[in-house]
Design a protein around this motif. Sequence first.
Motif, short mmCIF file in Angstrom:
data_model
loop_
_atom_site.label_atom_id
_atom_site.label_comp_id
_atom_site.label_asym_id
_atom_site.label_seq_id
_atom_site.Cartn_x
_atom_site.Cartn_y
_atom_site.Cartn_z
N PHE A 1 -31.87 -90.38 -26.98
CA PHE A 1 -32.34 -90.86 -28.28
C PHE A 1 -33.85 -91.08 -28.31
O PHE A 1 -34.39 -91.49 -29.33
CB PHE A 1 -31.58 -92.13 -28.66
N PHE B 1 -35.60 -88.09 -30.77
CA PHE B 1 -35.45 -87.97 -32.23
C PHE B 1 -36.75 -87.50 -32.87
O PHE B 1 -37.83 -87.94 -32.48
CB PHE B 1 -35.11 -89.33 -32.85
N ASN C 1 -24.92 -96.63 -26.42
CA ASN C 1 -25.46 -96.31 -27.74
C ASN C 1 -24.76 -95.08 -28.30
O ASN C 1 -24.52 -94.11 -27.57
CB ASN C 1 -26.96 -96.02 -27.64
N MET D 1 -28.15 -92.64 -39.23
CA MET D 1 -28.49 -93.85 -38.49
C MET D 1 -27.76 -95.10 -39.01
O MET D 1 -27.73 -96.11 -38.31
CB MET D 1 -30.01 -94.07 -38.51
N TRP E 1 -25.28 -96.18 -36.47
CA TRP E 1 -25.75 -96.49 -35.10
C TRP E 1 -25.06 -97.74 -34.57
O TRP E 1 -24.95 -98.75 -35.28
CB TRP E 1 -27.26 -96.70 -35.10
N SER F 1 -24.96 -100.11 -30.82
CA SER F 1 -25.51 -100.32 -29.49
C SER F 1 -24.82 -101.53 -28.90
O SER F 1 -24.99 -102.65 -29.37
CB SER F 1 -27.02 -100.55 -29.58
N VAL G 1 -24.69 -102.45 -25.50
CA VAL G 1 -25.05 -102.83 -24.14
C VAL G 1 -25.89 -104.11 -24.12
O VAL G 1 -26.50 -104.49 -25.10
CB VAL G 1 -25.86 -101.72 -23.44
N PRO H 1 -34.39 -96.64 -31.21
CA PRO H 1 -33.18 -97.34 -31.66
C PRO H 1 -32.50 -98.18 -30.59
O PRO H 1 -31.63 -98.98 -30.92
CB PRO H 1 -32.27 -96.18 -32.08
N LYS I 1 -31.65 -100.98 -27.59
CA LYS I 1 -31.91 -102.42 -27.46
C LYS I 1 -33.07 -102.72 -26.52
O LYS I 1 -33.76 -103.71 -26.68
CB LYS I 1 -30.66 -103.14 -26.94
N PHE J 1 -35.71 -102.63 -32.13
CA PHE J 1 -34.28 -102.90 -32.27
C PHE J 1 -34.05 -104.27 -32.87
O PHE J 1 -33.24 -104.44 -33.78
CB PHE J 1 -33.59 -102.82 -30.90
N ARG K 1 -29.32 -104.96 -35.70
CA ARG K 1 -28.04 -104.26 -35.58
C ARG K 1 -27.05 -105.09 -34.82
O ARG K 1 -27.38 -105.82 -33.97
CB ARG K 1 -28.25 -102.92 -34.88
#
Lengths: 104, 136
Positions: free
Chosen positions: A15, A18, A49, A69, A72, A74, A76, B73, B75, B131, B136
């Motif tokens: 990623f 991009f 991700n 997006m 998206w 994530s 972790v 994007p 973290k 991030f 998010r």
Amino acid sequence: MRSRLVRELSVWADFNAFDEDHRVRTSLRFAPEHPTEGEWVWLHDDEGNRVYGIVEHIEGLAVQIRAEMTTWRSDVSIATPRRRGAFHAAMPQGRPPTEAHLAA
Amino acid sequence: MTNDDAIAPESDEEEGARLPDEAIVTRGGLSTADTLCKTALAHFDVHNEFGISVRCKPPMTADQLALVDPPLPQKQLRETTVGALREAGFDVVPDEPPPTHALIMLQPVPTDDDYLRITAIFGQPRQNPAFTKEER
């Protein structure tokens, strides 16, 4: 929401690569099953991700996918990087990869 | 996505100019040796050369680089310098577009040791400000 996935395919991507339109060009060498142009797939890395994306172009192993997006995720938390993992163990230790590895 | 605080990189730098040793290099994510190996192989399949995608645009900091559109994007991010990578034998070259994109260049056939050395050069993972802002 109705799923746009007819079959659930996943493609590994970095990623960090991009472009401004959230397009990424990556390889299908890590994909267990190859998608077709116009198909929606999961783009994922090895760190939890992932994002949905549509396959725009395929040429050999090279594939261009545009990520949506808003999907998206994530999952972790911060962790110490591993020194070696399953994929790395599958590569020839201390030696250059062979033609077979590069063509895999 | 909102990028209100994204910082536009300077564009008056001569294309192809050599990056200074003190320039910050950053990648989103943990950049494990496994990941670096995979991204180099993927880059080979697309571009027929081994390279690793990073962000680098002097004099920008890692936080500023992370916020350039599209924001990183992941973290976490990790950072190092061009000089630290060059000292280990890996050049970093500009590769725009997209803005701030650069490549860590690898030898024609990289070894496992290359990826282990590169991941060891980067600093510890820390929160990616891009991030956090996305909530998010």
